[in-house]
Design an enzyme around this catalytic site. Sequence first.
Site, PDB file in Angstrom:
ATOM      1  N   ARG A 127      -3.479  19.330   9.418  1.00 34.85           N
ATOM      2  CA  ARG A 127      -3.886  19.924   8.203  1.00 34.85           C
ATOM      3  C   ARG A 127      -2.902  20.060   6.991  1.00 34.85           C
ATOM      4  NH1 ARG A 127      -6.294  23.734  12.276  1.00 34.85           N
ATOM      5  NH2 ARG A 127      -8.337  22.817  12.766  1.00 34.85           N
ATOM      6  N   LYS A 149      -2.388  12.925  -6.587  1.00 36.87           N
ATOM      7  CA  LYS A 149      -3.425  12.206  -6.078  1.00 36.87           C
ATOM      8  C   LYS A 149      -3.005  11.377  -4.774  1.00 36.87           C
ATOM      9  CE  LYS A 149      -6.572  11.771 -10.148  1.00 36.87           C
ATOM     10  NZ  LYS A 149      -7.118  11.058 -11.160  1.00 36.87           N
ATOM     11  N   GLU A 191       1.084   0.752 -16.927  1.00 33.96           N
ATOM     12  CA  GLU A 191       0.633   2.270 -17.015  1.00 33.96           C
ATOM     13  C   GLU A 191       1.764   3.195 -18.003  1.00 33.96           C
ATOM     14  OE1 GLU A 191      -1.807   3.590 -15.319  1.00 33.96           O
ATOM     15  OE2 GLU A 191      -1.845   2.638 -13.462  1.00 33.96           O
ATOM     16  N   LYS A 233       2.862  12.788 -18.080  1.00 35.69           N
ATOM     17  CA  LYS A 233       1.815  13.090 -16.915  1.00 35.69           C
ATOM     18  C   LYS A 233       2.095  14.626 -16.558  1.00 35.69           C
ATOM     19  CE  LYS A 233       0.047  11.549 -12.912  1.00 35.69           C
ATOM     20  NZ  LYS A 233      -0.524  10.239 -11.965  1.00 35.69           N
ATOM     21  N   ARG A 247      -7.351  15.739 -17.291  1.00 37.26           N
ATOM     22  CA  ARG A 247      -6.610  14.947 -16.639  1.00 37.26           C
ATOM     23  C   ARG A 247      -7.353  13.428 -16.438  1.00 37.26           C
ATOM     24  NH1 ARG A 247      -3.642  15.377 -10.690  1.00 37.26           N
ATOM     25  NH2 ARG A 247      -2.919  13.262 -10.653  1.00 37.26           N
ATOM     26  N   ASN A 251      -7.004   8.042 -16.943  1.00 38.27           N
ATOM     27  CA  ASN A 251      -7.801   7.053 -16.285  1.00 38.27           C
ATOM     28  C   ASN A 251      -8.113   5.802 -17.399  1.00 38.27           C
ATOM     29  OD1 ASN A 251      -8.309   6.840 -13.518  1.00 38.27           O
ATOM     30  ND2 ASN A 251      -8.958   9.043 -13.849  1.00 38.27           N
ATOM     31  N   HIS A 254      -8.906   2.429 -16.585  1.00 32.83           N
ATOM     32  CA  HIS A 254      -9.188   2.474 -15.269  1.00 32.83           C
ATOM     33  C   HIS A 254     -10.720   1.963 -14.810  1.00 32.83           C
ATOM     34  CE1 HIS A 254      -5.029   3.761 -15.020  1.00 32.83           C
ATOM     35  NE2 HIS A 254      -5.043   3.934 -13.790  1.00 32.83           N
ATOM     36  N   HIS A 258     -10.952  -0.696 -12.193  1.00 26.10           N
ATOM     37  CA  HIS A 258     -11.194  -0.499 -10.908  1.00 26.10           C
ATOM     38  C   HIS A 258     -12.363  -1.298 -10.448  1.00 26.10           C
ATOM     39  CE1 HIS A 258      -9.396   3.985 -10.335  1.00 26.10           C
ATOM     40  NE2 HIS A 258      -8.689   2.861 -10.292  1.00 26.10           N
ATOM     41  N   HIS A 271      -3.042  -3.987  -9.304  1.00 26.69           N
ATOM     42  CA  HIS A 271      -3.630  -2.416 -10.073  1.00 26.69           C
ATOM     43  C   HIS A 271      -3.203  -2.499 -11.476  1.00 26.69           C
ATOM     44  CE1 HIS A 271      -5.022   1.365 -10.572  1.00 26.69           C
ATOM     45  NE2 HIS A 271      -3.891   1.942 -11.055  1.00 26.69           N
TER      46      HIS A 271
HETATM   47  P1  NAD Z   1       2.259  -1.527  -4.481  1.00 26.92           P
HETATM   48  O1  NAD Z   1       2.492  -0.596  -3.668  1.00 26.92           O
HETATM   49  O2  NAD Z   1       1.339  -2.548  -3.951  1.00 26.92           O
HETATM   50  O3  NAD Z   1       3.771  -2.187  -4.766  1.00 26.92           O
HETATM   51  C1  NAD Z   1       3.871  -3.713  -5.280  1.00 26.92           C
HETATM   52  C2  NAD Z   1       4.613  -4.606  -4.580  1.00 26.92           C
HETATM   53  O4  NAD Z   1       5.990  -4.533  -4.723  1.00 26.92           O
HETATM   54  C3  NAD Z   1       4.142  -4.403  -2.928  1.00 26.92           C
HETATM   55  O5  NAD Z   1       4.450  -5.815  -2.396  1.00 26.92           O
HETATM   56  C4  NAD Z   1       5.465  -3.711  -2.446  1.00 26.92           C
HETATM   57  O6  NAD Z   1       5.928  -3.929  -1.030  1.00 26.92           O
HETATM   58  C5  NAD Z   1       6.764  -4.170  -3.368  1.00 26.92           C
HETATM   59  N1  NAD Z   1       7.783  -3.444  -3.911  1.00 26.92           N
HETATM   60  C6  NAD Z   1       7.772  -2.188  -3.704  1.00 26.92           C
HETATM   61  N2  NAD Z   1       8.793  -1.705  -4.085  1.00 26.92           N
HETATM   62  C7  NAD Z   1       9.618  -2.831  -4.212  1.00 26.92           C
HETATM   63  C8  NAD Z   1      11.134  -2.985  -4.783  1.00 26.92           C
HETATM   64  N3  NAD Z   1      11.869  -2.199  -5.216  1.00 26.92           N
HETATM   65  N4  NAD Z   1      11.602  -4.292  -4.649  1.00 26.92           N
HETATM   66  C9  NAD Z   1      10.691  -5.359  -4.492  1.00 26.92           C
HETATM   67  N5  NAD Z   1       9.462  -5.014  -4.055  1.00 26.92           N
HETATM   68  C10 NAD Z   1       9.106  -3.770  -3.923  1.00 26.92           C
HETATM   69  O7  NAD Z   1       1.617  -1.391  -5.746  1.00 26.92           O
HETATM   70  P2  NAD Z   1       2.043  -0.273  -6.966  1.00 26.92           P
HETATM   71  O8  NAD Z   1       1.885  -1.251  -8.299  1.00 26.92           O
HETATM   72  O9  NAD Z   1       3.183   0.248  -6.904  1.00 26.92           O
HETATM   73  O10 NAD Z   1       0.937   0.717  -6.775  1.00 26.92           O
HETATM   74  C11 NAD Z   1      -0.241   0.395  -7.128  1.00 26.92           C
HETATM   75  C12 NAD Z   1      -1.171   1.460  -6.345  1.00 26.92           C
HETATM   76  O11 NAD Z   1      -1.065   2.778  -6.887  1.00 26.92           O
HETATM   77  C13 NAD Z   1      -2.785   1.349  -6.254  1.00 26.92           C
HETATM   78  O12 NAD Z   1      -3.068   1.268  -5.070  1.00 26.92           O
HETATM   79  C14 NAD Z   1      -3.111   2.524  -7.211  1.00 26.92           C
HETATM   80  O13 NAD Z   1      -4.612   2.820  -6.887  1.00 26.92           O
HETATM   81  C15 NAD Z   1      -2.312   3.354  -6.931  1.00 26.92           C
HETATM   82  N6  NAD Z   1      -2.025   4.433  -8.082  1.00 26.92           N
HETATM   83  C16 NAD Z   1      -2.274   5.619  -7.684  1.00 26.92           C
HETATM   84  C17 NAD Z   1      -2.121   6.631  -8.813  1.00 26.92           C
HETATM   85  C18 NAD Z   1      -2.045   8.110  -8.428  1.00 26.92           C
HETATM   86  O14 NAD Z   1      -2.283   8.933  -9.248  1.00 26.92           O
HETATM   87  N7  NAD Z   1      -2.060   8.445  -7.098  1.00 26.92           N
HETATM   88  C19 NAD Z   1      -1.783   6.348 -10.004  1.00 26.92           C
HETATM   89  C20 NAD Z   1      -1.573   5.045 -10.204  1.00 26.92           C
HETATM   90  C21 NAD Z   1      -1.757   4.000  -9.324  1.00 26.92           C
HETATM   91  N1  GLY Z   2      -3.506   8.037 -12.349  1.00 28.71           N
HETATM   92  C1  GLY Z   2      -4.126   8.790 -12.758  1.00 28.71           C
HETATM   93  C2  GLY Z   2      -4.100  10.280 -12.241  1.00 28.71           C
HETATM   94  O1  GLY Z   2      -2.906  10.659 -11.752  1.00 28.71           O
HETATM   95  O2  GLY Z   2      -4.897  11.181 -12.950  1.00 28.71           O
END
Ligand code: NAD
Ligand code: GLY
Length: 366
Positions: A127, A149, A191, A233, A247, A251, A254, A258, A271
């Site tokens: 939890r 998130k 982003e 942010k 907030r 997006n 997005h 998406h 992404h």
């Molecule tokens: P990812 O986590 O897939 O990383 C991209 C690639 O880079 C992967 O292959 C990873 O292993 C590699 N990698 C990571 N760090 C590295 C480094 N320092 N050197 C070499 N390779 C490295 O993708 P991302 O773009 O980081 O994240 C995308 C995700 O984030 C999506 O799922 C998206 O929905 C999510 N997201 C979430 C929020 C939120 O607020 N929670 C906001 C934006 C995006």
């Molecule tokens: N990436 C969108 C949010 O965090 O709200």
Amino acid sequence: MSTTPIQHATVPIDLGERSYDILIGAGLLDDPTSFDGLPDAACAAIVSNPMVAPLYAARLRGALANRYARVLSIELPDGEAHKDWASLNTIFDALLAAGCDRRTLLFALGGGVIGDVAGFAAACYMRGVPFVQVPTTLLAQVDSSVGGKTAINHPLGKNMIGAFYQPLRVVADLSTLDTLPPRELSAGLAEVIKYGPIADEAFLDWFDSNLDALLARDKAALAHAVRRSCELKAWVVAQDERESGLRAILNFGHTFGHAIESGLGYGEWLHGEAVGCGMVMAADLSARLGMVEAARVDRLTRLVERAGLPIHGPRLGVERYLELMRLDKKSQAGEIRFVLLDGPGRAVVRGAPDAHVARVIEARTA
Ligand code: NAD
Ligand code: GLY
């Protein structure tokens, strides 16, 4: 706005008892003081993947060595396609098999996928256990590690299963960006671009002037981009942690993005690529609705392209885009709602007639 040559910066995020700091700087991963003040625990776990762990897990482990007697390593398969129940269960299985109690700290070491899955695991395990974000992609440092998130994908929609769950700290070590593949750097820039049109026109001007430096991985430029993105942010999230209103502007791009990601199958487009293209489509829609001038759309399109991102979406067909976008979390009673530009550094969330949306899809897909 000029680039301030910072070494280290701290951006606070003000959420009452859930407040925390975002630490930004080169070399933070090796510095045990980056983790000062975190709670004591018998056990900690580093959640990472086979790409990132060989590069950075030993450094993080070293920095944590004097703080936690036992540090587990949990590896998830790499990639967006693995942001799913199976990865979540891998974390639960490892924690339970090792007898980890509810004081266990999780460290999410990786990009947004690792951060989102490990964060959701932390929200659920017993939890809720504390967790720390250690983002290693530009995208994760400027966006996903901040704001709480957490989620996994569902075959029918992106990020559909998740929780708002804040980390105790974010440790963004800029030196990890040295190993990021160029395509991933560009995805992160999407982003960064996002914050300008929705919240800070001066930051968009700064981005325009400093894009070449960012693409060349100039540390001062990256530091400024990460810090200003996190400040913006933090400002938004502090006002609307659970996205009951403001907030949603984060997006921008997005809704279309998406749809591209889930329409093509997770992992086909990154992404950030989908968001970059989605911002062009959303800006175009804003112009068609008379909310901004066409010149602003052209400027944004040029910036997205210069950042190395696609400016045309895949040809999924108008009906398929509409069907996918109706599943978006911003939709209300079946009406798709978009983040649309409403002037310099200003955005609103609203619906749009299907006919206008269809024209954008026809004009901006190839
Ligand atoms: P990812 O986590 O897939 O990383 C991209 C690639 O880079 C992967 O292959 C990873 O292993 C590699 N990698 C990571 N760090 C590295 C480094 N320092 N050197 C070499 N390779 C490295 O993708 P991302 O773009 O980081 O994240 C995308 C995700 O984030 C999506 O799922 C998206 O929905 C999510 N997201 C979430 C929020 C939120 O607020 N929670 C906001 C934006 C995006
Ligand atoms: N990436 C969108 C949010 O965090 O709200």
